[in-house]
Design an enzyme around this catalytic site. Structure first.
Site, PDB file in Angstrom:
ATOM      1  N   HIS A 276       0.825  -1.213   0.000  1.00  0.00           N
ATOM      2  CA  HIS A 276       0.000   0.000   0.000  1.00  0.00           C
ATOM      3  C   HIS A 276       0.863   1.269   0.000  1.00  0.00           C
ATOM      4  CE1 HIS A 276      -4.434   0.851   0.645  1.00  0.00           C
ATOM      5  NE2 HIS A 276      -3.937   2.067   0.582  1.00  0.00           N
ATOM      6  N   GLY A 330       1.052   4.112  -8.985  1.00  0.00           N
ATOM      7  CA  GLY A 330       0.060   5.105  -8.638  1.00  0.00           C
ATOM      8  C   GLY A 330       0.634   6.508  -8.578  1.00  0.00           C
TER       9      GLY A 330
END
Length: 376
Positions: A276, A330
């Protein structure tokens, strides 16, 4: 301006993005949690991987990669990032369109600033909806229906957010969700005039997908917004329920354990190895360090997706060498959008594609998976 000369690397896009967005937005995008050790380890683990080149091999690299029955043009896609539209207004649509042009997958978060219905018309083939698990089964089913009807073909279950993390840098930046314009926020916004003008033109970002289900003004903390109020900590029964309710590709994101990967592989169509971005657990291992064991646990042919501090085409090949089939980024694509808008998103794809092609030529390989024979 030729971006290949002025901004030839992803780090160049990050540097430009940093001065184009307010400090509180940069802290949101760039920060991890705790001492940020998980983020540092992810980068260090990639740096430690070496690949042995092959000489006297005249090759023509082919980057195309098949996943879920579709052949993408390169083994790279755009990972979902919460509140993309706070990093740059309408970033969700800008990134979806860039992914469509690149024939790459694009992930939209449940906690994005635009809804699946708004983003859907701009998708290419690989539209994936990232689900932060709602506790109410009726809300969950409604979200899945909305995503499916909007054109999203893949579903990502976020498995590594059983509770809100501390994200200390984010807290110190005083970002709230929805955004509240305090004197501090106003001053920082004024120092980023391009961002401020676009935000005024488009309106303050908020969690539009979730407004159907709860009062968007019910919470103020950046890690205590309505998304956290609606969600639950998913378990294996939750994954089974999603398998019953979603008939497209189903991915489980946030896996770092071979045992968890093996169990998830019995239900889902792909496992996504991720910590994450270091934003959930400071003690988490680097994805690169656990990938080989996870590949062994799920077998040679099961689809593995990975992310984790990828800064170049070389890093993409490093993760593939360790067992990944596909690599998602990302922050890098958000840096591109913040730096140059749609042109920056396209340029991020170009940087990665050109880097992978150059490295494959050095290695003397024609397809990305062949890099595994060059791992040392």
């Amino acid at each position: 301006m030729d971006l290949d000369d002025t901004h030839p690397s992803l780090s160049d896009l990050a540097r430009r993005a940093r001065w184009r967005v307010p400090h509180f937005i940069w802290e949101y995008l760039d920060s991890a949690t705790g001492d940020e050790g998980a983020s540092r380890r992810a980068a260090a683990a990639l740096d430690a991987i070496t690949l042995v080149p092959g000489v006297l091999r005249n090759v023509k690299p082919d980057l195309s990669t098949e996943l879920f029955g579709h052949r993408f043009d390169l083994p790279v896609g755009i990972a979902p990032v919460g509140m993309s539209g706070s990093v740059w207004p309408r970033a969700e649509v800008t990134l979806a369109e860039a992914a469509a042009r690149a024939n790459a997958p694009f992930g939209l978060s449940t906690v994005a600033a635009m809804t699946p219905e708004e983003v859907g018309p701009h998708l290419g083939h690989g539209g994936w909806f990232q689900l932060y698990a709602p506790g109410d089964p009726e809300i969950r089913r409604d979200m899945l229906t909305r995503a499916r009807d909007a054109g999203f073909t893949g579903l990502i279950l976020t498995g590594d957010v059983p509770a809100a993390s501390r994200r200390e840098r984010q807290r110190r930046a005083r970002l709230t969700n929805p955004m509240r314009v305090t004197p501090r926020i106003a001053v920082q916004s004024a120092l980023a005039p391009f961002w401020a003008v676009e935000t005024l033109r488009n309106g303050k970002p908020h969690l539009k997908t979730l407004e159907k289900y709860a009062d968007p003004n019910a919470a103020t903390g950046a890690t205590a917004h309505i998304g956290y109020m609606l969600r639950t900590a998913p378990d294996w029964a939750y994954l089974d329920a999603l398998r019953e309710e979603w008939d497209g590709p189903l991915m489980v994101k946030g896996v770092l354990s071979p045992d968890d990967a093996s169990r998830a592989a019995g239900v889902a169509d792909a496992v996504w190895v991720s910590n994450h971005g270091g934003r959930q657990f400071a003690g988490a291992p680097a994805p690169a360090d656990v990938l080989p064991a996870i590949r062994q646990a799920v077998g040679p042919d099961y689809p593995l997706i990975a992310d984790g501090s990828v800064r170049s085409g070389t890093d993409v090949l490093r993760l593939i060498a360790l067992g990944a089939d596909f690599v998602m980024l990302g922050r890098a694509f958000h840096h591109g959008v913040a730096a140059f808008g749609a042109r920056g998103a396209d340029h991020a794809f170009h940087i990665l594609r050109a880097g992978i092609e150059a490295d494959m030529a050095q290695l003397g390989i024609t397809r990305p998976p062949e890099v595994r024979a060059h791992l040392r």
